[in-house]
Write a protein that holds these residues in place. Structure first.
Motif, mmCIF file in Angstrom:
data_model
loop_
_atom_site.group_PDB
_atom_site.id
_atom_site.type_symbol
_atom_site.label_atom_id
_atom_site.label_comp_id
_atom_site.label_asym_id
_atom_site.label_seq_id
_atom_site.Cartn_x
_atom_site.Cartn_y
_atom_site.Cartn_z
ATOM 1 N N ALA A 1 -12.178 9.380 -6.865
ATOM 2 C CA ALA A 1 -11.470 10.617 -7.222
ATOM 3 C C ALA A 1 -12.461 11.730 -7.573
ATOM 4 O O ALA A 1 -13.599 11.461 -7.969
ATOM 5 N N VAL A 2 -11.971 12.942 -7.450
ATOM 6 C CA VAL A 2 -12.804 14.104 -7.783
ATOM 7 C C VAL A 2 -13.145 14.049 -9.276
ATOM 8 O O VAL A 2 -12.238 14.039 -10.114
ATOM 9 N N PRO A 3 -14.422 13.984 -9.651
ATOM 10 C CA PRO A 3 -14.769 13.847 -11.071
ATOM 11 C C PRO A 3 -14.679 15.178 -11.814
ATOM 12 O O PRO A 3 -15.659 15.676 -12.355
ATOM 13 N N ARG B 1 -9.060 18.190 -14.577
ATOM 14 C CA ARG B 1 -7.865 17.728 -13.876
ATOM 15 C C ARG B 1 -7.499 16.333 -14.380
ATOM 16 O O ARG B 1 -8.152 15.780 -15.248
ATOM 17 N N ARG B 2 -6.488 15.749 -13.826
ATOM 18 C CA ARG B 2 -5.821 14.660 -14.514
ATOM 19 C C ARG B 2 -6.474 13.280 -14.394
ATOM 20 O O ARG B 2 -6.281 12.439 -15.256
ATOM 21 N N TRP B 3 -7.256 13.015 -13.334
ATOM 22 C CA TRP B 3 -7.666 11.639 -13.034
ATOM 23 C C TRP B 3 -8.408 10.954 -14.186
ATOM 24 O O TRP B 3 -8.168 9.799 -14.478
ATOM 25 N N PHE B 4 -9.333 11.677 -14.831
ATOM 26 C CA PHE B 4 -10.137 11.059 -15.884
ATOM 27 C C PHE B 4 -9.772 11.575 -17.270
ATOM 28 O O PHE B 4 -10.447 11.252 -18.240
ATOM 29 N N TRP C 1 -5.690 -8.459 -7.911
ATOM 30 C CA TRP C 1 -5.685 -7.092 -7.393
ATOM 31 C C TRP C 1 -6.627 -6.221 -8.214
ATOM 32 O O TRP C 1 -7.017 -6.584 -9.324
ATOM 33 N N SER C 2 -6.989 -5.116 -7.633
ATOM 34 C CA SER C 2 -7.920 -4.229 -8.330
ATOM 35 C C SER C 2 -7.512 -2.788 -8.070
ATOM 36 O O SER C 2 -6.772 -2.487 -7.124
ATOM 37 N N CYS C 3 -7.989 -1.928 -8.948
ATOM 38 C CA CYS C 3 -7.740 -0.504 -8.755
ATOM 39 C C CYS C 3 -8.953 0.251 -9.275
ATOM 40 O O CYS C 3 -9.682 -0.245 -10.144
ATOM 41 N N SER C 4 -9.174 1.424 -8.715
ATOM 42 C CA SER C 4 -10.367 2.158 -9.112
ATOM 43 C C SER C 4 -10.225 3.644 -8.819
ATOM 44 O O SER C 4 -9.544 4.038 -7.870
ATOM 45 N N PHE C 5 -10.879 4.432 -9.660
ATOM 46 C CA PHE C 5 -11.021 5.866 -9.410
ATOM 47 C C PHE C 5 -12.465 6.206 -9.054
ATOM 48 O O PHE C 5 -12.809 7.386 -8.928
ATOM 49 N N VAL C 6 -13.314 5.170 -8.920
ATOM 50 C CA VAL C 6 -14.714 5.439 -8.553
ATOM 51 C C VAL C 6 -15.137 4.701 -7.290
ATOM 52 O O VAL C 6 -16.103 5.096 -6.635
ATOM 53 N N ALA C 7 -14.426 3.619 -6.940
ATOM 54 C CA ALA C 7 -14.778 2.848 -5.741
ATOM 55 C C ALA C 7 -13.714 3.086 -4.669
ATOM 56 O O ALA C 7 -12.518 2.976 -4.924
ATOM 57 N N ASP C 8 -14.178 3.382 -3.485
ATOM 58 C CA ASP C 8 -13.311 3.727 -2.368
ATOM 59 C C ASP C 8 -13.004 2.455 -1.576
ATOM 60 O O ASP C 8 -13.822 2.007 -0.770
ATOM 61 N N THR C 9 -11.843 1.842 -1.829
ATOM 62 C CA THR C 9 -11.514 0.576 -1.156
ATOM 63 C C THR C 9 -10.649 0.861 0.075
ATOM 64 O O THR C 9 -10.242 1.992 0.308
ATOM 65 N N GLY C 10 -10.301 -0.205 0.794
ATOM 66 C CA GLY C 10 -9.501 -0.008 2.013
ATOM 67 C C GLY C 10 -8.009 0.093 1.755
ATOM 68 O O GLY C 10 -7.233 0.338 2.666
ATOM 69 N N ILE C 11 -7.570 -0.107 0.490
ATOM 70 C CA ILE C 11 -6.138 -0.059 0.109
ATOM 71 C C ILE C 11 -5.338 -1.035 0.979
ATOM 72 O O ILE C 11 -4.356 -0.687 1.624
ATOM 73 N N GLU C 12 -5.802 -2.284 0.969
ATOM 74 C CA GLU C 12 -5.217 -3.337 1.804
ATOM 75 C C GLU C 12 -4.442 -4.327 0.948
ATOM 76 O O GLU C 12 -4.741 -4.483 -0.245
ATOM 77 N N ALA C 13 -3.492 -5.016 1.573
ATOM 78 C CA ALA C 13 -2.780 -6.089 0.871
ATOM 79 C C ALA C 13 -2.572 -7.265 1.819
ATOM 80 O O ALA C 13 -2.309 -7.068 3.009
ATOM 81 N N THR C 14 -2.722 -8.476 1.292
ATOM 82 C CA THR C 14 -2.493 -9.684 2.092
ATOM 83 C C THR C 14 -1.637 -10.656 1.291
ATOM 84 O O THR C 14 -1.922 -10.934 0.126
ATOM 85 N N ILE C 15 -0.595 -11.148 1.959
ATOM 86 C CA ILE C 15 0.325 -12.099 1.324
ATOM 87 C C ILE C 15 0.138 -13.422 2.055
ATOM 88 O O ILE C 15 0.312 -13.495 3.277
ATOM 89 N N ALA C 16 -0.229 -14.463 1.308
ATOM 90 C CA ALA C 16 -0.557 -15.739 1.954
ATOM 91 C C ALA C 16 0.342 -16.856 1.460
ATOM 92 O O ALA C 16 0.721 -16.901 0.280
#
Ligand SMILES: NC(=O)c1ccc[n+]([C@@H]2O[C@H](COP(=O)([O-])OP(=O)(O)OC[C@H]3O[C@@H](n4cnc5c(N)ncnc54)[C@H](OP(=O)(O)O)[C@@H]3O)[C@@H](O)[C@H]2O)c1
Length: 326
Positions: free
Chosen positions: A156-158, A162-165, A224-239
């Protein structure tokens, strides 16, 4: 039914929703901001007639709107939702519904008592790809779903203003983007029963990254993980025992699913032809109001309260405290 929408807030998502409302034949007839100039600029851009320089002034004329979309910063959602309910105006409230469970329960109770429609704007639940994934899982394509993995990270824009941080605006990755994988795993595996979280905090005190492991009753786990500093692929897998279903990134409004058995992709489902924006949640609001419902069956307040309960617990574990909790 052509709904007349009022919008509280003039940020990025308010803009996107104004376009989605128009795309579905609705009208945005009022906009409110804390800054009259910002509201006027928004009104000029989107052809909005009624403009207010204080958010709740819009609700002083409830007869002018059929529904209000609450698109303000996270810290205001409960105030804005209560104002809508008190005015008797149905409300679509951006995620996170409120900053904590207590406030969410107060809003839900007020809505139920007043008989006013309120729904959290969890647009992922209305996406064609998400609904298709649910159908495939219910049809047993992966066997019994046992493990879900998901990530939602953006760099996210540091910008401290603004609201992110910003702690005072209810910033942090969990409430803003972690809510998507949490809603996903809760929808697909059931209500969580146990959770462990590790977090890295930003110097403003909000969570920059969080990694979560959850149990959803016996035999069903998610990570699961979430981040405002690491740019992930925003993927999900159900096994499950029979295979796995991947919801390709961005999983919250995906264009593609793939079904894998052992190490082979056995089916690809391309949904790029389907719209993957905010139109579907707009449609749900129209459907609910036309039917005279006070809650969405697809995005009920009970699901909102469950995610808020677990967001509270995860924040407690990683040590994020908002100013009203100090
Ligand atoms: N469903 C989704 O996909 C999605 C996506 C993004 C965000 N959201 C949610 O929607 C809410 C709003 O998010 P957002 O992305 O729209 O946030 P944003 O762009 O930062 O806007 C938030 C507020 O900041 C003020 N603002 C806007 N532009 C500004 C500027 N140039 N300078 C100073 N202040 C400005 C506005 O206040 P005024 O109201 O006073 O005008 C606006 O309501 C959050 O609760 C967020 O979690 C949802």
């Amino acid at each position: 039914m052509t709904l007349r929408w009022g919008i509280l807030g003039t940020g990025d998502i308010a803009r996107a929703m104004a376009a989605a409302v128009r795309a579905r034949g609705g009208e945005v007839t009022a906009v409110a901001s804390a800054d009259l100039a910002r509201a006027r600029a928004f009104a000029d851009e989107h052809g909005v007639l009624n403009v207010y320089g204080r958010h709740h002034d819009l609700l002083a004329r409830p007869e002018d709107v059929d529904v209000v979309y609450v698109a303000t910063t996270n810290d205001r959602h409960h105030l804005d939702a209560h104002a809508c309910i008190e005015a008797g105006v149905p409300a679509l409230v951006e995620k996170p519904f409120t900053l904590d469970l207590e406030r969410a329960e107060e809003v839900a109770a007020a809505a139920r008592t007043a008989g006013v429609f309120v729904m959290e704007a969890m647009w992922m639940r209305f996406q064609p790809a998400f609904e298709e994934a649910e159908r495939r899982i219910a049809a047993g394509q992966v066997g019994e779903p046992l493990l879900v993995q998901a990530d939602f990270g953006i760099a996210a824009v540091p910008d401290r203003d603004r609201r992110w941080f910003a702690r005072e605006l209810g910033g942090g990755a969990l409430l803003d983007v972690g809510i998507y994988p949490l809603t996903l795993v809760t929808s697909l595996l059931g209500t969580p029963t146990q959770a462990f979280a590790l977090g890295e905090l930003a110097d403003t005190g909000v969570d920059a990254s969080v990694s979560v492991a959850m149990r959803h009753g016996e035999g069903r786990l998610s990570s699961w993980s979430c981040s405002f500093v690491a740019d992930t692929g925003i993927e999900a897998t159900i096994a499950g025992s029979e295979g796995s279903l991947r919801i390709h990134g961005p999983f919250h409004h995906a264009g593609r699913l793939s079904l894998r058995r052992r190490d082979t992709v056995v089916e690809e489902h391309d949904l790029h032809g389907a719209q993957a924006g905010y139109e579907h949640e707009v449609d749900e609001v129209v459907r609910c109001l036309e039917a005279g419902r006070t809650e969405s069956e697809r995005m009920p307040l009970a699901l909102t309260l469950t995610t808020m309960r677990w967001l509270d617990e995860l924040r407690r574990q990683v040590g994020v405290v908002y100013p009203h909790e100090d």
